[in-house]
Design a protein around this motif. Structure first.
Motif, PDB file in Angstrom:
ATOM      1  N   ASN A  44      27.794  73.451   2.878  1.00  0.00           N
ATOM      2  CA  ASN A  44      28.849  74.464   2.860  1.00  0.00           C
ATOM      3  C   ASN A  44      30.015  73.999   3.732  1.00  0.00           C
ATOM      4  O   ASN A  44      30.095  74.310   4.917  1.00  0.00           O
ATOM      5  CB  ASN A  44      28.310  75.809   3.347  1.00  0.00           C
ATOM      6  CG  ASN A  44      29.313  76.923   3.179  1.00  0.00           C
ATOM      7  OD1 ASN A  44      30.475  76.690   2.856  1.00  0.00           O
ATOM      8  ND2 ASN A  44      28.878  78.149   3.416  1.00  0.00           N
ATOM      9  N   THR A  93      21.559  68.388  -1.047  1.00  0.00           N
ATOM     10  CA  THR A  93      22.347  68.250  -2.276  1.00  0.00           C
ATOM     11  C   THR A  93      23.701  68.932  -2.182  1.00  0.00           C
ATOM     12  O   THR A  93      24.623  68.586  -2.913  1.00  0.00           O
ATOM     13  CB  THR A  93      21.583  68.814  -3.486  1.00  0.00           C
ATOM     14  OG1 THR A  93      21.172  70.151  -3.198  1.00  0.00           O
ATOM     15  CG2 THR A  93      20.380  67.949  -3.813  1.00  0.00           C
ATOM     16  N   LYS A  94      23.822  69.914  -1.275  1.00  0.00           N
ATOM     17  CA  LYS A  94      25.103  70.596  -1.064  1.00  0.00           C
ATOM     18  C   LYS A  94      25.212  70.977   0.401  1.00  0.00           C
ATOM     19  O   LYS A  94      24.223  71.319   1.050  1.00  0.00           O
ATOM     20  CB  LYS A  94      25.199  71.891  -1.885  1.00  0.00           C
ATOM     21  CG  LYS A  94      25.506  71.708  -3.337  1.00  0.00           C
ATOM     22  CD  LYS A  94      25.767  73.071  -3.972  1.00  0.00           C
ATOM     23  CE  LYS A  94      25.924  72.933  -5.468  1.00  0.00           C
ATOM     24  NZ  LYS A  94      26.029  74.246  -6.127  1.00  0.00           N
ATOM     25  N   GLU A 126      25.704  65.204   2.448  1.00  0.00           N
ATOM     26  CA  GLU A 126      24.941  65.187   1.196  1.00  0.00           C
ATOM     27  C   GLU A 126      24.140  63.892   1.128  1.00  0.00           C
ATOM     28  O   GLU A 126      24.585  62.848   1.615  1.00  0.00           O
ATOM     29  CB  GLU A 126      25.873  65.321  -0.008  1.00  0.00           C
ATOM     30  CG  GLU A 126      26.438  66.715  -0.142  1.00  0.00           C
ATOM     31  CD  GLU A 126      27.285  66.901  -1.383  1.00  0.00           C
ATOM     32  OE1 GLU A 126      27.279  66.042  -2.281  1.00  0.00           O
ATOM     33  OE2 GLU A 126      27.967  67.935  -1.457  1.00  0.00           O
TER      34      GLU A 126
END
Length: 128
Positions: A81, A78-79, A47
């Motif tokens: 997985n 931003t993210k 991130e």
């Protein structure tokens, strides 16, 4: 024929992009995962990492090969997985769902016009 959802945009590097405002969720296409075979490892950025359009942001390792992943748009991650660390096979079983890879906050919305429509991507993989 590989699945090509109509609500996404695509790249010639076989990434899909779901754009929602200034955020883009990114993964690899059904076509790409079929070409790779069984995926055993996914390397993703952290991130807040920043990427320019076309720059490698990670890789996918399958039983056949290792393939680079390329940023379809410029932006800041931003993210990520994190579930793919323990379940990389999600990229094979659900490339457009649980197999998503990163989300970016876009820094150049003008790049969106460079992405392929579903029809253009279908034509591209037919030619390939």
């Amino acid at each position: 024929m590989s699945a090509v959802p109509t609500d996404l945009k695509y790249t010639r590097d076989h990434e899909w992009v779901l754009v929602q405002g200034k955020t883009a969720r990114v993964g690899i296409t059904d076509y790409a995962q079929k070409q790779l075979g069984d995926i055993v490892f996914v390397e993703l950025p952290k991130e807040n990492d920043e990427f320019d359009l076309g720059r490698a942001f990670g890789s996918v390792e399958s039983v056949k090969s290792v393939s680079e992943l390329y940023a379809p748009l410029s932006g800041t991650v931003t993210k990520v997985n994190q579930d793919l660390n323990d379940a990389p096979e999600d990229v094979n079983s659900d490339p457009y769902g649980d197999g998503w890879m990163i989300e970016l906050t876009l820094t150049n919305a003008g790049e969106l016009k460079e992405l392929l429509t579903p029809a253009q991507y279908e034509e591209y993989i037919k030619e390939g």
